[in-house]
Motif scaffolding. Structure first.
Motif, PDB file in Angstrom:
ATOM      1  N   CYS A 226       0.795  -1.230   0.000  1.00  0.00           N
ATOM      2  CA  CYS A 226       0.000   0.000   0.000  1.00  0.00           C
ATOM      3  C   CYS A 226       0.826   1.278   0.000  1.00  0.00           C
ATOM      4  CB  CYS A 226      -0.978   0.011   1.164  1.00  0.00           C
ATOM      5  SG  CYS A 226      -0.212   0.002   2.781  1.00  0.00           S
ATOM      6  N   LYS A 227       2.133   1.190   0.268  1.00  0.00           N
ATOM      7  CA  LYS A 227       2.901   2.430   0.300  1.00  0.00           C
ATOM      8  C   LYS A 227       4.390   2.127   0.278  1.00  0.00           C
ATOM      9  CE  LYS A 227       2.848   6.960   2.565  1.00  0.00           C
ATOM     10  NZ  LYS A 227       2.444   7.661   1.335  1.00  0.00           N
ATOM     11  N   GLN A 228       5.163   2.991  -0.377  1.00  0.00           N
ATOM     12  CA  GLN A 228       6.620   2.897  -0.383  1.00  0.00           C
ATOM     13  C   GLN A 228       7.213   4.229   0.025  1.00  0.00           C
ATOM     14  OE1 GLN A 228       7.892   1.506  -4.310  1.00  0.00           O
ATOM     15  NE2 GLN A 228       8.278  -0.519  -3.440  1.00  0.00           N
ATOM     16  N   GLU A 229       8.293   4.182   0.794  1.00  0.00           N
ATOM     17  CA  GLU A 229       8.982   5.393   1.211  1.00  0.00           C
ATOM     18  C   GLU A 229      10.482   5.121   1.282  1.00  0.00           C
ATOM     19  OE1 GLU A 229       8.015   8.454   1.691  1.00  0.00           O
ATOM     20  OE2 GLU A 229       5.835   8.146   1.538  1.00  0.00           O
ATOM     21  N   ARG A 230      11.260   6.126   0.910  1.00  0.00           N
ATOM     22  CA  ARG A 230      12.713   6.001   0.974  1.00  0.00           C
ATOM     23  C   ARG A 230      13.296   7.092   1.862  1.00  0.00           C
ATOM     24  NH1 ARG A 230      17.045   5.467  -4.074  1.00  0.00           N
ATOM     25  NH2 ARG A 230      18.939   5.583  -2.760  1.00  0.00           N
ATOM     26  N   GLY A 231      14.344   6.751   2.592  1.00  0.00           N
ATOM     27  CA  GLY A 231      15.023   7.711   3.443  1.00  0.00           C
ATOM     28  C   GLY A 231      15.955   6.995   4.396  1.00  0.00           C
ATOM     29  N   GLU A 232      16.387   7.725   5.418  1.00  0.00           N
ATOM     30  CA  GLU A 232      17.320   7.135   6.381  1.00  0.00           C
ATOM     31  C   GLU A 232      16.562   6.287   7.395  1.00  0.00           C
ATOM     32  OE1 GLU A 232      21.181   8.808   8.539  1.00  0.00           O
ATOM     33  OE2 GLU A 232      19.365   9.358   9.638  1.00  0.00           O
ATOM     34  N   LEU A 233      16.755   4.989   7.301  1.00  0.00           N
ATOM     35  CA  LEU A 233      16.163   4.037   8.239  1.00  0.00           C
ATOM     36  C   LEU A 233      17.032   3.967   9.488  1.00  0.00           C
ATOM     37  CD1 LEU A 233      14.165   1.651   8.850  1.00  0.00           C
ATOM     38  CD2 LEU A 233      15.849   0.170   7.733  1.00  0.00           C
ATOM     39  N   GLN A 234      16.378   3.942  10.645  1.00  0.00           N
ATOM     40  CA  GLN A 234      17.092   3.796  11.911  1.00  0.00           C
ATOM     41  C   GLN A 234      16.660   2.484  12.565  1.00  0.00           C
ATOM     42  OE1 GLN A 234      16.682   7.296  14.407  1.00  0.00           O
ATOM     43  NE2 GLN A 234      16.727   8.654  12.640  1.00  0.00           N
ATOM     44  N   LEU A 235      17.632   1.668  12.895  1.00  0.00           N
ATOM     45  CA  LEU A 235      17.358   0.399  13.563  1.00  0.00           C
ATOM     46  C   LEU A 235      17.696   0.535  15.035  1.00  0.00           C
ATOM     47  CD1 LEU A 235      18.837  -1.987  10.842  1.00  0.00           C
ATOM     48  CD2 LEU A 235      16.459  -1.327  11.192  1.00  0.00           C
ATOM     49  N   ALA A 236      16.817   0.024  15.886  1.00  0.00           N
ATOM     50  CA  ALA A 236      16.989   0.139  17.335  1.00  0.00           C
ATOM     51  C   ALA A 236      16.762  -1.221  17.974  1.00  0.00           C
ATOM     52  CB  ALA A 236      16.008   1.169  17.895  1.00  0.00           C
ATOM     53  N   ASP A 237      17.060  -1.332  19.258  1.00  0.00           N
ATOM     54  CA  ASP A 237      16.888  -2.626  19.918  1.00  0.00           C
ATOM     55  C   ASP A 237      15.427  -3.045  19.969  1.00  0.00           C
ATOM     56  OD1 ASP A 237      16.095  -0.720  21.714  1.00  0.00           O
ATOM     57  OD2 ASP A 237      17.420  -1.361  23.335  1.00  0.00           O
ATOM     58  N   TYR A 238      14.498  -2.080  19.911  1.00  0.00           N
ATOM     59  CA  TYR A 238      13.067  -2.406  19.956  1.00  0.00           C
ATOM     60  C   TYR A 238      12.490  -2.673  18.561  1.00  0.00           C
ATOM     61  CZ  TYR A 238      12.552   2.475  18.551  1.00  0.00           C
ATOM     62  OH  TYR A 238      12.660   3.672  17.879  1.00  0.00           O
ATOM     63  N   GLY A 239      13.161  -2.168  17.512  1.00  0.00           N
ATOM     64  CA  GLY A 239      12.606  -2.327  16.169  1.00  0.00           C
ATOM     65  C   GLY A 239      13.114  -1.271  15.213  1.00  0.00           C
ATOM     66  N   ILE A 240      12.192  -0.537  14.558  1.00  0.00           N
ATOM     67  CA  ILE A 240      12.572   0.370  13.482  1.00  0.00           C
ATOM     68  C   ILE A 240      12.019   1.773  13.700  1.00  0.00           C
ATOM     69  CG2 ILE A 240      12.806  -1.452  11.758  1.00  0.00           C
ATOM     70  CD1 ILE A 240      10.038  -0.740  10.764  1.00  0.00           C
ATOM     71  N   SER A 241      12.762   2.743  13.140  1.00  0.00           N
ATOM     72  CA  SER A 241      12.368   4.139  13.234  1.00  0.00           C
ATOM     73  C   SER A 241      12.993   4.870  12.052  1.00  0.00           C
ATOM     74  CB  SER A 241      12.831   4.730  14.573  1.00  0.00           C
ATOM     75  OG  SER A 241      12.305   6.022  14.763  1.00  0.00           O
ATOM     76  N   GLY A 242      12.943   6.193  12.090  1.00  0.00           N
ATOM     77  CA  GLY A 242      13.489   7.005  11.008  1.00  0.00           C
ATOM     78  C   GLY A 242      12.405   7.553  10.102  1.00  0.00           C
ATOM     79  N   ILE A 243      12.778   8.511   9.270  1.00  0.00           N
ATOM     80  CA  ILE A 243      11.817   9.228   8.430  1.00  0.00           C
ATOM     81  C   ILE A 243      10.960   8.315   7.559  1.00  0.00           C
ATOM     82  CG2 ILE A 243      11.549  10.944   6.596  1.00  0.00           C
ATOM     83  CD1 ILE A 243      12.236  12.131   9.319  1.00  0.00           C
ATOM     84  N   PRO A 244      11.525   7.331   6.840  1.00  0.00           N
ATOM     85  CA  PRO A 244      10.639   6.504   6.002  1.00  0.00           C
ATOM     86  C   PRO A 244       9.641   5.700   6.815  1.00  0.00           C
ATOM     87  CG  PRO A 244      12.854   5.567   6.058  1.00  0.00           C
ATOM     88  CD  PRO A 244      12.940   6.921   6.702  1.00  0.00           C
ATOM     89  N   VAL A 245      10.009   5.327   8.040  1.00  0.00           N
ATOM     90  CA  VAL A 245       9.061   4.632   8.926  1.00  0.00           C
ATOM     91  C   VAL A 245       7.968   5.601   9.367  1.00  0.00           C
ATOM     92  CG1 VAL A 245       8.794   3.376  11.100  1.00  0.00           C
ATOM     93  CG2 VAL A 245      10.841   3.025   9.701  1.00  0.00           C
ATOM     94  N   PHE A 246       8.366   6.832   9.712  1.00  0.00           N
ATOM     95  CA  PHE A 246       7.383   7.837  10.104  1.00  0.00           C
ATOM     96  C   PHE A 246       6.361   8.066   8.992  1.00  0.00           C
ATOM     97  CE2 PHE A 246      10.352  10.340  13.198  1.00  0.00           C
ATOM     98  CZ  PHE A 246      10.475   9.203  13.975  1.00  0.00           C
TER      99      PHE A 246
END
Length: 412
Positions: A226-246
């Motif tokens: 349903c959606k694609q996004e590109r950018g800086e992905l941030q990986l953390a001990d709990y999972g994922i973050s960063g602009i494309p995740v937002f």
């Protein structure tokens, strides 16, 4: 101000965030008497955290498609107060804009400049501001509305709610007005965190925590892309973050709330086609035959923390000699690099969310004025409405536009 009943105001604004201050300034410039009630100790606290403290306050690439919610409402409100209007307004009050790739910041590079300029403009426009003011009771009267607070009782012909929802509660949006708004008969779409990360599974996150890397994300809800996004992905001990995740957080958060399956596939090398990457891996493995192992051969292509995790997912031992890696294993590795699957388990909580998705049902609002269809004289602005934007200044533009529209129409 003492704790006696104030004289009747034309407009009472509850909340001195971005949309509340814009509403108050706009209404006061029309000659209306305006009082703003804010339960924090000063106005604009949430503004201070925007854009990592630099305040990305609008974006030149503006479209209703940059928002989730009622696109008809978004289009109507953005048409009445455009990005150009926003830039002109902020220049007028002393904020010179600086643009980078469409993102607009104050030239000072400080979010405090924006908050201070709005606060000063309220004062210049004759707006009365009451801080550290907790709302205790609100009722309709034959003259309008009466609001009883910890700082006294205030009366007004019109009432504007600009309180936000539940995102970043330490900055003032704690959801304390939601039950009161519901008491007037308004319904809310489920209020969920957005512009935030997710707890996830499918990757050894403890081993890749701290990695920041360019990536292309594809969001699948119940198996549908349903959606694609590109950018800086941030990986953390709990999972994922960063602009494309937002950028995909609003539909992903709603999907999890609805008990649907939400999955992301991560392309860690989006500039490579599948054939290009397969050829590059083959070239490296052939070049390093008898000299380096699989992990060493991938250096310079992927973040060093990612290499053992992706190799393991592809079924290739980290120290496998490159000459032993088969064509089939190479193709599997290519797929893992470019479509690594991660299942979303839980959206992070409101304390780290920049905005909320959900809010007041927009069919209960007049789209041209933002006045309640249920209770005349009540208006809603900003995040309270079931509209949320992607990252990039879009939520602040919604605050300016909705605040200006309500401020222009209230009391008419």
């Amino acid at each position: 101000m003492d704790k006696k009943k104030s004289k009747q105001q034309d407009v009472l604004v509850i909340g001195a965030g971005a949309s509340g201050m814009m509403t108050a300034i706009t209404a006061a410039r029309r000659g209306l008497s305006v009082t703003v009630l804010e339960h924090m100790d000063k106005p604009g606290k949430k503004i201070l955290a925007t854009g990592n403290g630099k305040c990305n306050f609008t974006n030149l690439k503006m479209s209703p498609r940059c928002y989730y919610g009622d696109h008809g409402l978004v289009q109507e409100i953005l048409k009445q107060f455009t990005v150009e209007d926003t830039l002109a307004f902020f220049r007028e009050i002393g904020i010179w804009p600086k643009e980078k790739n469409g993102y607009v910041y104050p030239n000072s590079g400080q979010a405090s400049s924006v908050a201070d300029a709005l606060s000063a403009e309220m004062k210049r426009s004759g707006v009365s501001l009451v801080t550290s003011c907790d709302i205790r009771q609100l009722c309709e009267t034959k003259y309008g509305f009466e609001v009883r607070t910890s700082m006294g009782t205030y009366c007004s012909h019109n009432l504007v709610f600009a309180t936000g929802l539940r995102a970043a509660p330490k900055s003032g949006s704690d959801g304390s007005m939601i039950s009161l708004i519901k008491s007037f008969g308004h319904r809310f779409e489920p209020i969920l965190p957005a512009l935030c990360g997710f707890e996830a599974e499918g990757m050894e996150f403890s081993k890749v925590s701290g990695v920041r890397t360019d990536a292309l994300l594809s969001l699948y809800i119940d198996g549908q892309n349903c959606k694609q996004e590109r950018g800086e992905l941030q990986l953390a001990d709990y999972g994922i973050s960063g602009i494309p995740v937002f950028q995909v957080s609003s539909p992903a958060s709603k999907a999890l709330y609805q008990k649907k399956q939400a999955e992301l596939t991560i392309n860690f090398l989006p500039d490579f086609s599948e054939d290009m990457l397969t050829q590059e891996l083959q070239r490296r493995f052939s070049r390093d035959a008898g000299i380096q192992d699989a992990a060493e051969s991938l250096r310079g292509l992927l973040n060093h923390k990612l290499i053992p995790v992706i190799l393991k997912a592809a079924g290739i031992p980290v120290h496998e000699h490159t000459e032993r890696i088969s064509q089939k294993q190479t193709e599997t590795l290519c797929r893992q690099i470019q479509t690594f699957p991660v299942r979303l388990k839980k959206v992070r909580d409101f304390s780290v969310a920049q905005v909320c998705t959900g809010g007041i049902h927009t069919e209960e609002i007049h789209t041209d004025t933002l006045e309640s269809r249920i209770v005349p004289g009540i208006y809603f602005v900003g995040e309270l409405l079931d509209v949320d934007g992607i990252c990039g200044g879009y939520n602040l533009q919604w605050a300016w536009s909705s605040g200006h529209v309500a401020g222009s129409k209230v009391g008419s």
